[in-house]
Each structure stands twice: as structure tokens, then as C-alpha cells.
Design an enzyme around this catalytic site. Structure first.
Site, PDB file in Angstrom:
ATOM      1  CE  LYS A  97     -93.841   4.360  62.954  1.00 27.49           C
ATOM      2  NZ  LYS A  97     -93.966   2.953  62.573  1.00 27.49           N
ATOM      3  CD  GLU A 136     -98.597  -2.753  72.547  1.00 26.20           C
ATOM      4  OE1 GLU A 136     -99.177  -2.032  71.727  1.00 26.20           O
ATOM      5  OE2 GLU A 136     -97.575  -3.423  72.252  1.00 26.20           O
ATOM      6  CB  SER A 142    -102.824  -1.585  72.269  1.00 22.18           C
ATOM      7  OG  SER A 142    -102.126  -0.604  73.003  1.00 22.18           O
ATOM      8  CB  CYS A 162     -90.364  -1.640  60.639  1.00 21.83           C
ATOM      9  SG  CYS A 162     -91.878  -1.421  61.575  1.00 21.83           S
ATOM     10  CD  GLU A 187    -104.131  -0.964  76.041  1.00 22.18           C
ATOM     11  OE1 GLU A 187    -103.123  -0.366  75.617  1.00 22.18           O
ATOM     12  OE2 GLU A 187    -105.211  -1.011  75.409  1.00 22.18           O
ATOM     13  CD  GLU A 222     -98.448   6.665  63.858  1.00 19.35           C
ATOM     14  OE1 GLU A 222     -97.249   6.619  63.524  1.00 19.35           O
ATOM     15  OE2 GLU A 222     -98.948   5.896  64.693  1.00 19.35           O
ATOM     16  CB  CYS A 254     -96.342  -0.118  67.430  1.00 20.20           C
ATOM     17  SG  CYS A 254     -96.275  -1.871  67.306  1.00 20.20           S
TER      18      CYS A 254
END
Ligand code: SF4
Ligand code: SF4
Ligand code: SF4
Ligand code: FES
Ligand code: FES
Lengths: 164, 581
Positions: free
Chosen positions: B359, B280, B320, B503, B283, B362, B300
Site C-alpha cells: 500500500k 464491487e 474489478s 492482510c 459491479e 499504491e 483491494c
């Protein structure tokens, strides 16, 4: 989810312009959602998903809030009214005389539930409280016509008489 | 601070002006029960379980909303109060599917706890039908409205904290319930899967969709090689499942407990948090130097990603392209690790332990699969791991500390702080600073720390100024985006976490009882465990980790290489808000 799909939405550009005006008027008013929904129902006759969506986006509230209000107050209808409105009295006197069976017969004949409208837009069904004709219990109204001392087996013929 | 004085059951207390009776009672060590009230989230005075008597007041008063005042005399435990609370409970129970024995919230349910405490008779009132439909349409959440007490905490979390607002109280009278517009299943709305509604729920009406059985099955299947890895924040919260104080770092016991469940390996997901940062940061620098789309948003958090897909699809190019650490870990295991160890990726069963329900969605994303093989087979929340450990009869508190398995054991402190809001930003800045100026030794970026909903800072390194913002909680994310769209806010790099505080406060984390969470700052205590772990480490920059050397040398070549893009980066999906659009 019959409220969402049975009858295709047929709003006109004029109605939409009126709704936009309503939204603009209530946009910044605290508590403006309720009167906006009332006026929207006045314009369209009911509150289909498309109208609720426009109100949500226009007034910057979520659809879940709009839907919550629209389904909480009995003054709002989410389905259009049919060309002919059938209303079965579920007041005490009628209920005691079996008006629930009348309602079932109407629902069965038309293949829709109370609160809904047939896909061809011809009939809608509702129930109501005492209409002041207890002597005739059980009572059903079709538009302005009153049918009393009804038996479930008479319902089909009465409905058919409106399609001719 | 102005203080006021009052008496709770005759005990004098001094509390800051503006406190509620509920808060004043806590100062006298009296827990007044709550059901609809949840600090910072819901304060509507609706359920009336918190009633108390106040001298001079007419009738019983709701302690959660009633302000404490000078000279007030409050009684929390009178016959009238007890009787009222008991009746409130009995009315709730009359309309409740009382399946405590098989309920995942048993022993952690406010309704059950209070019913026991007040000796409520669950059959005092005639039960109503218990046939409301259960919504299990999403891969991450189950709503059983037969257990719902209509406290509105989930609605407040979704509507006010997250600004997502896909649920509400709908219909009237007997049919009133919590649901989505037109009663569409949750999967057909723009629900982001954050699970903040689940952790707000006082009872078992909202739960994660459990994957425990799939994991047990894989563990006992000899043809499967089962690999667990654990996300940064799980070490800071799993202990709460076993009665440890909030904020205890249980990394060592967590590893030994998982090992005792019987998988083949236990790895450290902080490793791919490091990998995410290296990719990242690379990037970001590329976008800044080559005129790419800015600001760049972190990617993320899958709750945030889905939020952007539904609400601002035109901004997806700002996201990203890096997969999340969870997905990167799965991809590393099923490519590099499988090849190196001669394993068919189909025989690997990869289990992530994560603080997060988003998640679970995901792992089902098609655009992240290779040849229809998902990077991760099952995503287990901290709570599910806790249950598996209990089911296996493991005495957690007595376990020795153990270490993760090679070669995915060592990670940097930057990887650890990923679990708290601002952590990803700080980790990326540590690496980007060095890449932009080899001599820069900046390590702690305290401006982006802390649990504030929106944080901003600006840093100049190697002649480049980077303006950054950090937001957690999606209502805050929306504020940032609207500001960017109106030209009122201007950044190069923005970190967003769907869950308030990040989180550590995820939708898959242990649920503390009201009597704790209404008075203790869970977010700060849990985050502290991660920042402490970071400051105790030698290795604090992601790119300095020896595991990164290994991964790039052996397989991925250089950050941003073609191979990295093939395995570690992804694309996004434009989504509408409702299925009927
Ligand atoms: S998971 Fe998040 S977005 Fe979905 S309903 Fe719950 S709070 Fe709302
Ligand atoms: S689902 Fe849970 S949080 Fe939501 S209203 Fe029902 S009991 Fe309250
Ligand atoms: S903040 Fe963390 S726990 Fe919450 S949705 Fe995002 S990744 Fe999941
Ligand atoms: S109850 Fe039906 S008319 Fe009175
Ligand atoms: S009214 Fe106080 S907790 Fe519900």
C-alpha cells in the site's frame, strides 16, 4: 551492470534454433538448468541477458534462479570475449612480483574492468591462476602470446600492437 | 496419529511421527535457536545454529531438519553445542553491520537475541568491509545487505510462497549476496511490494521504508489537518507490538493511542471496506447480468494488482475497477469530506495505518491521483505505528478503550473480516445475495473461511449460480490463473490476497520471534479476532451501514454512478517484468 549493456546482443536465428532445441531437451529434467546453461554458453560463447531470459521462460524457472546459477559457477561468463583476450596471471609468483599493477594498467588502458569486454568487441580482460611460467613473473597473455617480466608502463604499447 | 517417544536432555517426550528434533524439543519446553529455518517457508539446514548432540550420532546434528525417532536421546545444551553456536554467531557478526542502537529490529532480532544469550564476542574475528550498497529504490522496502546473514528466508518467501522470485542468491565467493538479476534495483523488477520477504527476515537487513518522520512533521504543522484511519486487520495485530497475546483485538486502545499522537481525527477504514463491497457487489452483478468480463477479480490488494500487471497484463480487464478501501477512504476525505467541511484538499494530510507494504506503493500510483493530489499522503504499517506510539511514550496496555470519530466510525462486520483471506468474498456475497434476492438472509459463508491457500465454493441465489474461488499467497494465485487459462477452472468471482492468510499476515505486520512463529499458527489466531468481532456485531452487511446511506445520499448518488467512477474506481497499468525489457 556492464554485463547487461555494453555489447549489443547479436544472436543469429541459427543460434536461437539451437538454444530452443537445448531448452526442449532439458525442459523437464530436474537439475537441467546447469547443463542447459553450459550448452547455451557453447552456442553463444557467453550468457547475455537475452539468452538467460530465453532459458528462464523456456524452462519455466525465474530469471533470478538462472542468474544465480550463471554467476555462481566460474565456468560461466556473462560478457562476450573480445577478438583479443587478455589474461593477467594473479598466481602467487606473479602476484608477489606485482601483477595486480599490471592488471590495473590493462584496465586503465582499455577503460574496462577485469571480466568485461570493450564496447568495440576488440579486447576482453580476465585474470588467471598460475600459467606455469613463474620464472617470467609477472606474466600476461594476449591470445596465445606470453609476455613476461612485465612492467606496468609496457602494457599500453603491447595492447596497441594488436590494433594495427 | 502414530506417536514416537524420545528424550530431550533426559526429559521423556511423546511427539507425532515425522516431527523434527526441533519440534520434539519444543514439546519438552526447550527452545532450540533457529536462523535459517522458518516454518512452512524455509528448511535448508544451512546456518547450523540449531545444532544438538544425539547419542550415537557422529558430530553435531541440525535440529531443524533432523527427524526425531523412537528412543532417540537428544542433548541441546552441552559444552560442545554451546561452543559451536557461539562460534557460528561470532562468524556471522564478523560480517555484520552491528548498528543495533539505530536498527529498527533491535530487541526483535534473532541475531541480536542469540548473541546476547550466548555472550558472543562481536569483535572475535576481523571485520570485513561493510560497504555493500543499500537498495532503497522502492517506496516500500529497504534492503541493507550489510546486515544480511544469508539465511535465504526472504528468497524462499519470494520464490516459493509468492512465486514472484525477483530475488536470489547471486554471484560467488566474497561477492555473494541477495539481489535481483543483474543487480538491478528492486524497483526495476516485478517485485509486487508484498513485504513477505521483510517479515521472513530474522534480522534488520530488510525493513519497510519508514514514513514516521513525515507523519510527525505533518502533526506539528499547524496548516495541516491530519487524519488517520486504520485498516481492518490492524486492530487484530497492533497489540503484539506491546506484548499482547497473538489474536488480541485492541481496537479501543489503538484509537486512543493514535489520538494521543496528536492528529485531528481518527477514522475507521472498515467504512470504506463497506463502500468497496457495495461498489464491487454492484459491479459483479452488472458483469454477470450484462455479459461483462468474467471471472471478476477483486482489486483491494495492491500486491495482487501489481502481480497481475506484471505477469498477466492481458487479464487486467478481469480486475474489478474498484479502488482499494485505503484509496477509497482517501478519495472520500479529499472530495466529499473536504467539500462538506470547507477544507482545501491540499491542507488535508491523510495517513492510513495498514498491515501492508504494497500500500506504500499504491499511494504513489499516478492513475489514482486527481490534479496530482494523492488520495492518501502516507501509508504507515502496523509496525511503524507501534514505533510512533513507543516514541511518544504512551503506555499502550494501560490505555482506556476509545471510539473512532464521527462520521466515519460505524462499519459492518463485513468490513472487519476484510483483513482475512476469504473475508472480502464473504462480505461481497452477503451484499450480492440480498441484491439478487431481497429475501435471502444468508450471512455466513463458511466455505470461503480458513487459511487454506485455495478455497472454492458455489452458491445459487435468486436463480443465479455464482462459482467463486479464494486464494491467498501469490503462488496460489498463479495456480488459479493458470487453471483458468487452461480452461480447467471456471468461476464468476475470484478473491485474491497477496499475503498468505490475507492482510492479517501482511508484510507490514508485527514480526513475531522464531520461537513463536515456528510453533503457533499466527494466521488463524489473528483471523479469529476479526471473525469474532464480526459475529459480535448487529450490523453485518456492508450496504446496511448508515454511513453508506449518508455517503450515497449526500454525494455518490447510487452505486456505480458517474460520480463513483470519478472518485472510487480506477484503471491499471501494463508492466513488464524487468526494466531492461
Ligand atoms: S516484497 Fe514481495 S515480491 Fe518483492 S521481493 Fe519481497 S517477497 Fe518478493
Ligand atoms: S535479507 Fe534477511 S531474510 Fe534475506 S537472506 Fe538476508 S538475513 Fe536472510
Ligand atoms: S494481502 Fe493485504 S497486506 Fe498483503 S499485500 Fe495484499 S493488501 Fe497488502
Ligand atoms: S604465478 Fe604467474 S605464471 Fe606462475
Ligand atoms: S540449520 Fe537449523 S536453523 Fe539454520
Amino acid at each position: 551492470m556492464t554485463e547487461k549493456s555494453v555489447i549489443p546482443f547479436q544472436g543469429t536465428p541459427e543460434q536461437e534454433a539451437q538454444l530452443k532445441e537445448v531448452i526442449a531437451r532439458y525442459h523437464d529434467q530436474p537439475g537441467g538448468l546447469m547443463p542447459a546453461l553450459q550448452e547455451a554458453q557453447g552456442i553463444y560463447g557467453y550468457l547475455p541477458v537475452e539468452v538467460q531470459r530465453m532459458i528462464a521462460d523456456g524452462m519455466n524457472v525465474s530469471l533470478s534462479e538462472v542468474f544465480g546459477v550463471a554467476t555462481f559457477y566460474s565456468q560461466f561468463s556473462l560478457t562476450p570475449k573480445g577478438k583479443h583476450r587478455i589474461s593477467v596471471c594473479l598466481g602467487t609468483a606473479c602476484y608477489v612480483k606485482g601483477s595486480d599493477k599490471i592488471l590495473e594498467a590493462v584496465e586503465e588502458k582499455l577503460g574496462i574492468k577485469s571480466g568485461e569486454c570493450t564496447p568495440d568487441g576488440m579486447f576482453s580482460i580476465d585474470s588467471c591462476r598460475c600459467v606455469g611460467a613463474c620464472g617470467l613473473a609477472p606474466v600476461m597473455l594476449v591470445d596465445d602470446d606470453v609476455y613476461g617480466k612485465l612492467k606496468p608502463e609496457q602494457v599500453a604499447a603491447i595492447i596497441d600492437s594488436y590494433t594495427e | 496419529m502414530e506417536m514416537i517417544h524420545l528424550k530431550i536432555n533426559g526429559i521423556p517426550v511423546e511427539v507425532p511421527a515425522g516431527s523434527t528434533v526441533l519440534e520434539a524439543a519444543k514439546a519438552a519446553n526447550v527452545d532450540i535457536p533457529t536462523l535459517c529455518y522458518l516454518k512452512d517457508i524455509n528448511c535448508i539446514g544451512a546456518c547450523r545454529i540449531c545444532v544438538v548432540e544425539i547419542t550415537g550420532a557422529r558430530g553435531l546434528v541440525a535440529a531443524c531438519t533432523h527427524p526425531a525417532s523412537e528412543g532417540m536421546e537428544v542433548f541441546t545444551n552441552t559444552p560442545k553445542v554451546r561452543k559451536s553456536r557461539k562460534t557460528t554467531l561470532e562468524l556471522l557478526l564478523s560480517n555484520h553491520k552491528k548498528k543495533c542502537l539505530s536498527c529498527v529490529r533491535a530487541n526483535n532480532c534473532e541475531l541480536q537475541k542469540l548473541s546476547v544469550a550466548y555472550g558472543a564476542d562481536e569483535d572475535r574475528f576481523m571485520p570485513e568491509d561493510m560497504n555493500k550498497p543499500v537498495d532503497a529504490s522502492t517506496p516500500y522496502l529497504v534492503r541493507d545487505n550489510n546486515k544480511c546473514i544469508q539465511c535465504m528466508r526472504c528468497v524462499a518467501a519470494c520464490r516459493n510462497v509468492q512465486g514472484v522470485s525477483v530475488i536470489g542468491s547471486i554471484r560467488r565467493g566474497f561477492n555473494v549476496h541477495i539481489g535481483s538479476p543483474f543487480d538491478v534495483p528492486l524497483a526495476e523488477t516485478s517485485c509486487v511490494g508484498c513485504g513477505q520477504c521483510i517479515v521472513a527476515c530474522p534480522v534488520g537487513a530488510l525493513t519497510e521504508k519508514s514514513n514516521e518522520q513525515k507523519v510527525w512533521d505533518a502533526i506539528s504543522d499547524p496548516s495541516k489537518k491530519v487524519i488517520f484511519f486504520t485498516a481492518p486487520s490492524v486492530r487484530a495485530t497492533l497489540g503484539e507490538e506491546f506484548g499482547e497475546p497473538v489474536g488480541t483485538n485492541v481496537e479501543g486502545k489503538m484509537v486512543s493511542a493514535i489520538r494521543r499522537l496528536g492528529p485531528d481525527h481518527v477514522f475507521n477504514m472498515d467504512v470504506t471496506a463497506d463502500l468497496t463491497i457495495v461498489e464491487e457487489a454492484n459491479e459483479l452483478i452488472e458483469r454477470i447480468q450484462n455479459g461483462g468480463k468474467l471471472p471478476m477479480f477483486t482489486s483491494c490488494c495492491p500486491g495482487w494488482v501489481k502481480f497481475l500487471e506484471h505477469n498477466y497484463p492481458e487479464l487486467l480487464p478481469n480486475l474489478s475497477s474498484c479502488k482499494s478501501p485505503q484509496q477509497m477512504f482517501g478519495a472520500v476525505l479529499k472530495s466529499y469530506y473536504a467539500q462538506k467541511n470547507n477544507i482545501d484538499p491540499k491542507d488535508l494530510f491523510v495517513v492510513s495505518v495498514i498491515p501492508c507494504t504494497a500500500k506504500k506503493f499504491e499511494v504513489t500510483r499516478k492513475e489514482q491521483m486527481r490534479n496530482d493530489i494523492a488520495d492518501v499522503d502516507v501509508a504507515l504499517t502496523t509496525r511503524e505505528l507501534g514505533r510512533m506510539i513507543r516514541e511518544a511514550g504512551i503506555d499502550f496496555s494501560a490505555l482506556p478503550d476509545e471510539k473512532f470519530d464521527d462520521p466515519f466510525e460505524t462499519a459492518s462486520g463485513a468490513g472487519a473480516i476484510f483483513g482475512a483471506t476469504g473475508g472480502v468474498m464473504e462480505a461481497a456475497l452477503r451484499t450480492a445475495a440480498v441484491k439478487l434476492d431481497g429475501k435471502c438472509d444468508a450471512l455466513e459463508f463458511t466455505e470461503v473461511r480458513g487459511t487454506k491457500g485455495i478455497k472454492e465454493a458455489s452458491y445459487t441465489v435468486g436463480g443465479v449460480t455464482v462459482r467463486v474461488a479464494v486464494a491467498s499467497g501469490l503462488a496460489n494465485a498463479r495456480e488459479i490463473i493458470e487453471g483458468i487459462r487452461k480452461g480447467e477452472r471456471d468461476y464468476q468471482f475470484v478473491e485474491i490476497m497477496a499475503c498468505p492468510g490475507g492482510c492479517i499476515n501482511g508484510g507490514g505486520q508485527p514480526v513475531q520471534s522464531d520461537s513463536v512463529r515456528n510453533f503457533v499458527d499466527l494466521k488463524t489466531l489473528r483471523a479469529k479476532a476479526l471473525y469474532d468481532a464480526d459475529s459480535d456485531m448487529e450490523l453485518r452487511r456492508s450496504h446496511e451501514s448508515p454511513v453508506m446511506d449518508l455517503l450515497y445520499k449526500d454525494f455518490f448518488e447510487t452505486p456505480g454512478s458517474h460520480k463513483c467512477h470519478e472518485y472510487l474506481h480506477t484503471t491499471y497499468v501494463e508492466r513488464s517484468k524487468y526494466s531492461f525489457e
